[in-house]
Write a protein that holds these residues in place. Structure first.
Motif, PDB file in Angstrom:
ATOM      1  N   LEU A  49     -15.571 -23.051 -20.100  1.00 50.30           N
ATOM      2  CA  LEU A  49     -16.852 -22.351 -19.963  1.00 50.30           C
ATOM      3  C   LEU A  49     -16.968 -21.206 -20.959  1.00 50.30           C
ATOM      4  O   LEU A  49     -17.810 -20.320 -20.814  1.00 50.30           O
ATOM      5  CB  LEU A  49     -17.011 -21.821 -18.533  1.00 50.30           C
ATOM      6  CG  LEU A  49     -17.061 -22.883 -17.435  1.00 50.30           C
ATOM      7  CD1 LEU A  49     -17.013 -22.235 -16.068  1.00 50.30           C
ATOM      8  CD2 LEU A  49     -18.322 -23.731 -17.565  1.00 50.30           C
ATOM      9  N   GLY A  50     -16.095 -21.192 -21.938  1.00 47.31           N
ATOM     10  CA  GLY A  50     -16.175 -20.129 -22.936  1.00 47.31           C
ATOM     11  C   GLY A  50     -15.369 -18.902 -22.558  1.00 47.31           C
ATOM     12  O   GLY A  50     -15.590 -17.816 -23.077  1.00 47.31           O
ATOM     13  N   LEU A  51     -14.436 -19.098 -21.613  1.00 46.18           N
ATOM     14  CA  LEU A  51     -13.598 -17.959 -21.225  1.00 46.18           C
ATOM     15  C   LEU A  51     -12.147 -18.321 -21.517  1.00 46.18           C
ATOM     16  O   LEU A  51     -11.726 -19.448 -21.312  1.00 46.18           O
ATOM     17  CB  LEU A  51     -13.745 -17.705 -19.721  1.00 46.18           C
ATOM     18  CG  LEU A  51     -15.139 -17.284 -19.262  1.00 46.18           C
ATOM     19  CD1 LEU A  51     -15.287 -17.522 -17.775  1.00 46.18           C
ATOM     20  CD2 LEU A  51     -15.372 -15.824 -19.590  1.00 46.18           C
ATOM     21  N   SER A  52     -11.395 -17.307 -21.950  1.00 48.57           N
ATOM     22  CA  SER A  52      -9.992 -17.594 -22.236  1.00 48.57           C
ATOM     23  C   SER A  52      -9.172 -17.478 -20.967  1.00 48.57           C
ATOM     24  O   SER A  52      -9.567 -16.841 -20.003  1.00 48.57           O
ATOM     25  CB  SER A  52      -9.468 -16.609 -23.273  1.00 48.57           C
ATOM     26  OG  SER A  52      -9.346 -15.326 -22.656  1.00 48.57           O
ATOM     27  N   LYS A  53      -8.007 -18.091 -21.013  1.00 45.53           N
ATOM     28  CA  LYS A  53      -7.092 -18.037 -19.886  1.00 45.53           C
ATOM     29  C   LYS A  53      -6.776 -16.591 -19.513  1.00 45.53           C
ATOM     30  O   LYS A  53      -6.750 -16.212 -18.346  1.00 45.53           O
ATOM     31  CB  LYS A  53      -5.805 -18.777 -20.294  1.00 45.53           C
ATOM     32  CG  LYS A  53      -4.977 -19.283 -19.152  1.00 45.53           C
ATOM     33  CD  LYS A  53      -3.927 -20.266 -19.706  1.00 45.53           C
ATOM     34  CE  LYS A  53      -2.892 -20.627 -18.660  1.00 45.53           C
ATOM     35  NZ  LYS A  53      -2.149 -19.516 -18.107  1.00 45.53           N
ATOM     36  N   GLU A  54      -6.556 -15.774 -20.542  1.00 45.43           N
ATOM     37  CA  GLU A  54      -6.173 -14.382 -20.298  1.00 45.43           C
ATOM     38  C   GLU A  54      -7.280 -13.600 -19.594  1.00 45.43           C
ATOM     39  O   GLU A  54      -7.018 -12.673 -18.846  1.00 45.43           O
ATOM     40  CB  GLU A  54      -5.846 -13.657 -21.623  1.00 45.43           C
ATOM     41  CG  GLU A  54      -4.582 -14.134 -22.318  1.00 45.43           C
ATOM     42  CD  GLU A  54      -4.713 -15.544 -22.876  1.00 45.43           C
ATOM     43  OE1 GLU A  54      -3.721 -16.294 -22.803  1.00 45.43           O
ATOM     44  OE2 GLU A  54      -5.807 -15.891 -23.377  1.00 45.43           O
ATOM     45  N   GLU A  55      -8.518 -13.990 -19.876  1.00 49.63           N
ATOM     46  CA  GLU A  55      -9.646 -13.260 -19.282  1.00 49.63           C
ATOM     47  C   GLU A  55      -9.748 -13.502 -17.791  1.00 49.63           C
ATOM     48  O   GLU A  55     -10.329 -12.702 -17.064  1.00 49.63           O
ATOM     49  CB  GLU A  55     -10.963 -13.760 -19.888  1.00 49.63           C
ATOM     50  CG  GLU A  55     -11.411 -13.064 -21.137  1.00 49.63           C
ATOM     51  CD  GLU A  55     -12.722 -13.654 -21.633  1.00 49.63           C
ATOM     52  OE1 GLU A  55     -12.665 -14.694 -22.331  1.00 49.63           O
ATOM     53  OE2 GLU A  55     -13.784 -13.104 -21.307  1.00 49.63           O
ATOM     54  N   ILE A  56      -9.276 -14.668 -17.351  1.00 52.36           N
ATOM     55  CA  ILE A  56      -9.562 -15.033 -15.959  1.00 52.36           C
ATOM     56  C   ILE A  56      -8.365 -15.150 -15.026  1.00 52.36           C
ATOM     57  O   ILE A  56      -8.541 -15.344 -13.835  1.00 52.36           O
ATOM     58  CB  ILE A  56     -10.365 -16.347 -15.892  1.00 52.36           C
ATOM     59  CG1 ILE A  56      -9.577 -17.498 -16.520  1.00 52.36           C
ATOM     60  CG2 ILE A  56     -11.717 -16.175 -16.548  1.00 52.36           C
ATOM     61  CD1 ILE A  56     -10.293 -18.824 -16.403  1.00 52.36           C
ATOM     62  N   ASP A  57      -7.143 -15.040 -15.552  1.00 54.08           N
ATOM     63  CA  ASP A  57      -6.060 -15.204 -14.583  1.00 54.08           C
ATOM     64  C   ASP A  57      -5.767 -13.893 -13.857  1.00 54.08           C
ATOM     65  O   ASP A  57      -6.366 -12.863 -14.133  1.00 54.08           O
ATOM     66  CB  ASP A  57      -4.828 -15.847 -15.217  1.00 54.08           C
ATOM     67  CG  ASP A  57      -3.963 -14.860 -15.973  1.00 54.08           C
ATOM     68  OD1 ASP A  57      -2.963 -15.325 -16.546  1.00 54.08           O
ATOM     69  OD2 ASP A  57      -4.257 -13.659 -15.999  1.00 54.08           O
ATOM     70  N   ARG A  58      -4.855 -13.968 -12.917  1.00 52.04           N
ATOM     71  CA  ARG A  58      -4.591 -12.838 -12.026  1.00 52.04           C
ATOM     72  C   ARG A  58      -4.327 -11.553 -12.776  1.00 52.04           C
ATOM     73  O   ARG A  58      -4.727 -10.481 -12.347  1.00 52.04           O
ATOM     74  CB  ARG A  58      -3.348 -13.104 -11.188  1.00 52.04           C
ATOM     75  CG  ARG A  58      -3.393 -14.323 -10.348  1.00 52.04           C
ATOM     76  CD  ARG A  58      -2.308 -14.226  -9.351  1.00 52.04           C
ATOM     77  NE  ARG A  58      -2.886 -13.796  -8.096  1.00 52.04           N
ATOM     78  CZ  ARG A  58      -2.694 -14.416  -6.960  1.00 52.04           C
ATOM     79  NH1 ARG A  58      -1.930 -15.464  -6.927  1.00 52.04           N
ATOM     80  NH2 ARG A  58      -3.250 -13.989  -5.865  1.00 52.04           N
ATOM     81  N   ASN A  59      -3.636 -11.655 -13.898  1.00 51.71           N
ATOM     82  CA  ASN A  59      -3.281 -10.437 -14.629  1.00 51.71           C
ATOM     83  C   ASN A  59      -4.474  -9.736 -15.233  1.00 51.71           C
ATOM     84  O   ASN A  59      -4.391  -8.576 -15.616  1.00 51.71           O
ATOM     85  CB  ASN A  59      -2.275 -10.770 -15.749  1.00 51.71           C
ATOM     86  CG  ASN A  59      -0.982 -11.295 -15.169  1.00 51.71           C
ATOM     87  OD1 ASN A  59      -0.553 -10.838 -14.113  1.00 51.71           O
ATOM     88  ND2 ASN A  59      -0.384 -12.269 -15.832  1.00 51.71           N
ATOM     89  N   ALA A  60      -5.572 -10.474 -15.323  1.00 54.17           N
ATOM     90  CA  ALA A  60      -6.765  -9.852 -15.885  1.00 54.17           C
ATOM     91  C   ALA A  60      -7.408  -8.890 -14.893  1.00 54.17           C
ATOM     92  O   ALA A  60      -8.250  -8.080 -15.243  1.00 54.17           O
ATOM     93  CB  ALA A  60      -7.771 -10.933 -16.268  1.00 54.17           C
ATOM     94  N   SER A  61      -7.001  -8.975 -13.657  1.00 56.50           N
ATOM     95  CA  SER A  61      -7.606  -8.113 -12.643  1.00 56.50           C
ATOM     96  C   SER A  61      -7.050  -6.704 -12.732  1.00 56.50           C
ATOM     97  O   SER A  61      -5.858  -6.506 -12.953  1.00 56.50           O
ATOM     98  CB  SER A  61      -7.313  -8.690 -11.256  1.00 56.50           C
ATOM     99  OG  SER A  61      -7.707  -7.768 -10.270  1.00 56.50           O
TER     100      SER A  61
END
Lengths: 326, 263, 382
Positions: free
Chosen positions: B209-221
């Motif tokens: 969807l145009g989002l990187s893994k880093e942007e959306i995984d738990r660590n991004a919170s």
């Protein structure tokens, strides 16, 4: 490095809402631990008076007074707050988890790309870091949360989470002039405040329930008056409904309605299982009964063993008094 | 008209919930439902579809594979299609992250109207819907209790505000979060159930969807869980002391205020 | 061995359980207390289309497999046993023979409206002197011109007094017992067809059960539901296993409902200063109930699986019905014990589960007859 705490202040008529005072008090408590500054944000129209009251509770009061802000709108308020926060960089932004708070804070958080914890019930500093207490699954689980370094979160708190401290600071009032534009795509046609509507029994935050001990339908008048003061509902035990003193719509219990208000007061209710199964998940349960052995005391948090007819008039007075302090 | 309804699968209110020994995760009994408030959103979408024939209703959720069941319920109620954005491997409940993913989906799918439940009954955050509106740059109203699509371009809503209600006219595209009282969610007909059972529900990889893994995984919170604790048990009753009824009542109200904090 | 339900079956189970919780459970007590047929609920529920559960999609049905059917029977019985009986009559026994043998005209008049809940159907086998003993049927049928003339009285007919049409079992020759039985369609309004006494029942209240009287009732030839005469018993055999498993599924539903009530009570009732669920002897009851219910569940659904896959399910169906019933009776008994004195009051639900469960002892066959049947089937003719 000092952290600034920004509290978004809500007000009703001309007084500050209790939840905002709670947050200012709590903010002060946290600020004193590390020399932070507490900012209070007051937004609206003709709010000088309110700002004057708020200044006892904060180090600085940021005031934005503009006709376009006379009534809450998410677009204008979010925009104003965004600009205020840009100028007064804050480590934490507190707000009440109120109807307004729930509408405004997420929008603001998304705009600022800031993490948000909503509907929290506690916050403290354990020497190392801030810990926020937030209930999950209807209270079945309590989560303790904290934040990563460098993050400036927004936090909304449930009303009645903290005590209000009587502070007498002499905060600096700073007036800011900010451009406000209303979104033309969002047109408010009508605002309807007030008009007492009968609260749904299952949605009421306050329920005062009468049982056999009420001795007759005419005495429910006392309960109606208290319910009015509290903005809640009158409930009835099955015995009362069967005796046709009250309508089935009022019945609390297994074959009536299951309720879970913040405060439940049972008057002359013995606490038959049938009834208690329908209200035992209430946040706080109070029982008033002449009989010290009434089973309802097994389920209550607080109890008064006395004749309810002696208790009710005084209870009404005291509740009116306490409401006025909000 | 293209309507997207975002739903969430949540644990049933009766489901047993246990805190695991690591104190950071939960074990939940296998009883899940579509979130209570989402039902009102679905019902509003279907009612709109019944009124304006050329309407497509898409249900979507970001969650684990088992959430497909909630999407089937959406189809049984009348949604035309449904998508599961699979959170396996990411499992972040952070509102900001969930909103990013859902808005990316909405942008890709296209929409005129987005409806969601006011809040999820598990976290009671009430964030995601409003955040999605912000991220998509569209107007929103939360906790709507009245909803009427006047024409394909405008919607008239009634929503809860502090101490009352407001009637607002909003131009589409817009997002609304639904509150109890908006409508009576329909019980699915057998034809809907059959359609839902047979429905093919595609799974979407959030990174497409145009989002990187880093942007959306738990660590991004930006939020971390310190621990999960059980609630405090209700202690035995405190019988209020006092010589007179007046004194007792005063002590009671004081306790309710200061101790119980319900006044 | 795969014990899992497919995703579709799980979804169906969940949806019907939710539907029952929303529509039926809140009304169950009222239905029992009033003991009147709940027409509003009937209209609302049948409007969803579930009456077509077992019938092909082409005629508006769902073509559900037997596992899904059992799931349905279980859930609806969990909601309200009385209402369930009426609904299931329309779904299965009351309409099956019409679906199977009825002419197009008959299907238009009876089957399709019944599937929409617009007409109430029933099946009449039982008579005052013949329940298990079908060979003792005394309702006679005689050829009369272009049709048949039926005479007799049927008893214990669920939906009987309110039915729009019924499938009646009648004999062409009482002396030939099981070999002379046939099914006929009789519709309301046919001269001589009337309802008699309405029974005041211990349980399953809310469903109307009673006597149907056939006094020189004449029906045209096409109302004979069957390809040949004398095959009534063979035709019954087509659904007998499903009827027995269905009864077992209803037993599971009632047991589950009772179990849930017992669980709630055990967690909330305080005695000797703590919830009674903390006491060992109460815990033992739950262990016992859960064990038995799991065993019964496996039998019923195994039977459904055999039936669905065209395998021989005759013995399992009878065994499952018996076992699930005995388990259900045990569970409702324990429920009343756990509730203590409160079980004795109409105010609480245990008394309703207790009363409703009793019908399981004769519905689908009495256990004495079933045991004999199973024993005979196992040992064979010596």
């Amino acid at each position: 490095m000092a952290k600034n705490i920004f509290v978004f202040v809500e007000y009703k008529d001309r007084s500050i809402r209790k939840v905002s005072l709670e947050l200012l008090s709590k903010g002060r408590e946290l600020a004193e631990k590390d020399g932070s500054t507490v900012y209070a944000g007051v937004i609206g129209f003709h709010i000088k008076e309110i700002a004057e009251t708020v200044k006892s509770y904060a180090d600085r009061v940021i005031v934005v007074d503009n006709e376009n802000l006379s009534n809450y709108r998410c677009d204008t308020y979010a925009s104003v707050l965004e600009q205020i926060l840009k100028k007064y960089q804050s480590s934490f932004v507190f707000g009440g988890s109120t109807v307004t708070g729930k509408d405004l804070f997420p929008r603001l958080a998304a705009r600022l790309n800031a993490p948000i914890i909503s509907d929290a019930v506690g916050i403290d500093f354990d020497g190392n870091r801030l810990r926020v207490k937030k209930p999950l699954y209807g209270g079945k689980v309590m989560s303790l949360l904290t934040f990563k370094d460098g993050v400036s979160p927004l936090i909304t708190f449930r009303p009645n989470s903290f005590a209000v401290e009587k502070l007498s600071l002499n905060g600096e009032i700073i007036e800011e002039n900010i451009d406000i534009a209303k979104d033309p795509k969002f047109v408010i046609l009508n605002t309807d405040r007030g008009g007492a509507q009968k609260v749904d029994l299952q949605e009421a935050d306050f329920i005062i329930c009468g049982g056999r001990g009420m001795k007759g339908p005419e005495n429910f008048q006392f309960l109606e008056e208290i319910a009015d003061v509290m903005g809640g509902r009158v409930g009835a035990s099955r015995a009362v409904v069967d005796s046709k003193w009250r309508e089935y719509d009022d019945q609390v219990g297994k074959s009536g309605k299951t309720v879970s208000p913040k405060l439940y007061i049972g008057c002359g209710v013995s606490g038959a299982l049938h009834h208690t199964m329908g209200m035992d998940t209430s946040k706080v349960i109070v029982a008033v009964n002449k009989d010290p052995n009434a089973p309802i005391f097994n389920y209550a948090d607080y109890g008064i063993v006395d004749d309810l007819f002696n208790v009710l008039p005084i209870l009404k007075e005291e509740l009116i008094k306490s409401k006025q302090e909000i | 008209m293209n309507i997207i309804v975002f739903v969430k699968q949540v644990a049933d209110t009766e489901a047993r919930i246990m805190i695991k020994s690591d104190k950071k995760s939960l074990e939940i009994e296998n009883k899940f439902n579509m979130n209570f408030f989402d039902e009102f959103a679905m019902e509003a979408a279907i009612k709109t579809k019944e009124k304006f024939k050329d309407t497509k209703v898409t249900a979507c959720t970001y969650g684990p594979k088992r959430s497909i069941e909630a999407l089937r319920t959406a189809i049984a109620m009348g949604a035309d299609q449904a998508f599961l954005i699979d959170n396996t491997g990411f499992e972040s409940e952070d509102s900001l992250i969930v909103a990013k993913i859902l808005s990316a989906f909405a942008r890709k799918e296209g929409f005129d109207l987005i409806l969601c439940g006011r809040q999820a009954i598990d976290d009671e955050n009430a964030n995601v819907g409003v955040m999605v509106a912000e991220m998509l740059g569209i107007p929103h109203a939360s906790a709507i209790v009245g909803f009427e699509v006047t024409d394909g371009k405008t919607v008239k809503i009634e929503n809860e505000i502090e101490g009352g209600k407001e009637t607002v006219e909003v131009q589409l595209p817009a997002l609304f979060t639904t509150q109890k009282g908006l409508n009576t969610p329909r019980v699915p007909l057998i034809t809907g159930v059959m359609k839902a059972m047979k429905a093919v529900i595609p799974t979407v990889d959030p990174t497409t969807l145009g989002l990187s893994k880093e942007e959306i995984d738990r660590n991004a919170s930006g939020i971390e869980i310190i621990s999960l604790e059980p609630p405090q048990q209700r202690p035995p009753v405190k019988i209020i002391e006092g010589e007179t009824p007046e004194e007792k009542v005063r002590n009671l109200v004081k306790a309710l205020k200061e101790e119980a904090k319900v006044l | 061995m795969n014990f899992a339900l497919s995703e579709e079956q799980e979804f169906f189970k969940k949806t019907i359980a939710d539907t029952v919780d929303k529509m039926i459970v809140p009304k169950a007590q009222e239905i029992d207390e009033k003991d009147e047929f709940p027409w509003d609920l009937w209209k609302e529920f049948t409007g969803l289309g579930y009456i077509g559960l077992r019938y092909p999609e082409e005629i508006g049905g769902m073509n559900a497999d037997k596992v899904m059917c059992m799931t349905f029977y279980e859930e609806i019985a969990r909601g309200s046993v009385g209402f369930a009986q009426s609904v299931i009559m329309n779904i299965l026994m009351g309409t099956y023979f019409i679906f199977r043998f009825g002419s197009d005209a008959i299907k238009e008049r009876c089957l399709y409206p019944a599937m929409r809940g617009e007409k109430v159907a029933t099946m009449c086998f039982t008579e005052d002197q013949s329940g298990s003993d079908l060979g003792a049927t005394r309702t006679t049928v005689v050829k009369d011109g272009d049709g048949w003339r039926i005479n007799g009285t049927k008893m214990w007919i669920t939906n009987g007094p309110i039915c729009d049409f019924c499938t009646v079992l009648a004999t062409t020759d009482p002396s030939r017992g099981l070999k002379a039985l046939n099914f006929f369609l009789v519709e309301k309004g046919t001269p001589g067809f009337s309802s008699g006494q309405v029974l005041n029942k211990l349980g399953c209240r809310g469903t109307v059960t009673g006597e149907l009287v056939f006094d020189n009732v004449w029906v045209p030839n096409e109302n004979l539901l069957g390809e040949e005469l004398g095959k009534g018993v063979i035709y019954v055999g087509e659904i007998l296993d499903e009827v027995r498993l269905m009864t077992g599924a209803m037993a599971l539903g009632i047991a589950r409902g009772a179990y849930a009530e017992a669980m709630e009570f055990a967690k909330k009732r305080i005695a000797f200063g703590q919830p009674i669920g903390n006491f060992q002897l109460i815990r033992e009851k739950f262990a016992e109930m859960d064990t038995l219910m799991n065993a019964a569940r496996l039998m019923v659904y195994y039977g459904a699986w055999l039936l669905e896959n065209g395998m021989d399910s005759r013995i399992i169906a009878a065994e499952a019905k018996m076992y699930a019933t005995e388990v259900c009776l045990k569970v409702v008994d324990e429920l009343t014990r756990i509730y203590g004195a409160n079980a004795f009051a109409y105010e609480y639900s245990p008394q309703r589960y207790f009363r409703d469960a009793r019908f399981l002892l004769y519905g689908g066959g009495t256990h004495e007859v079933l045991r004999d049947f199973i024993g005979r089937s196992l040992i064979g003719k010596l």
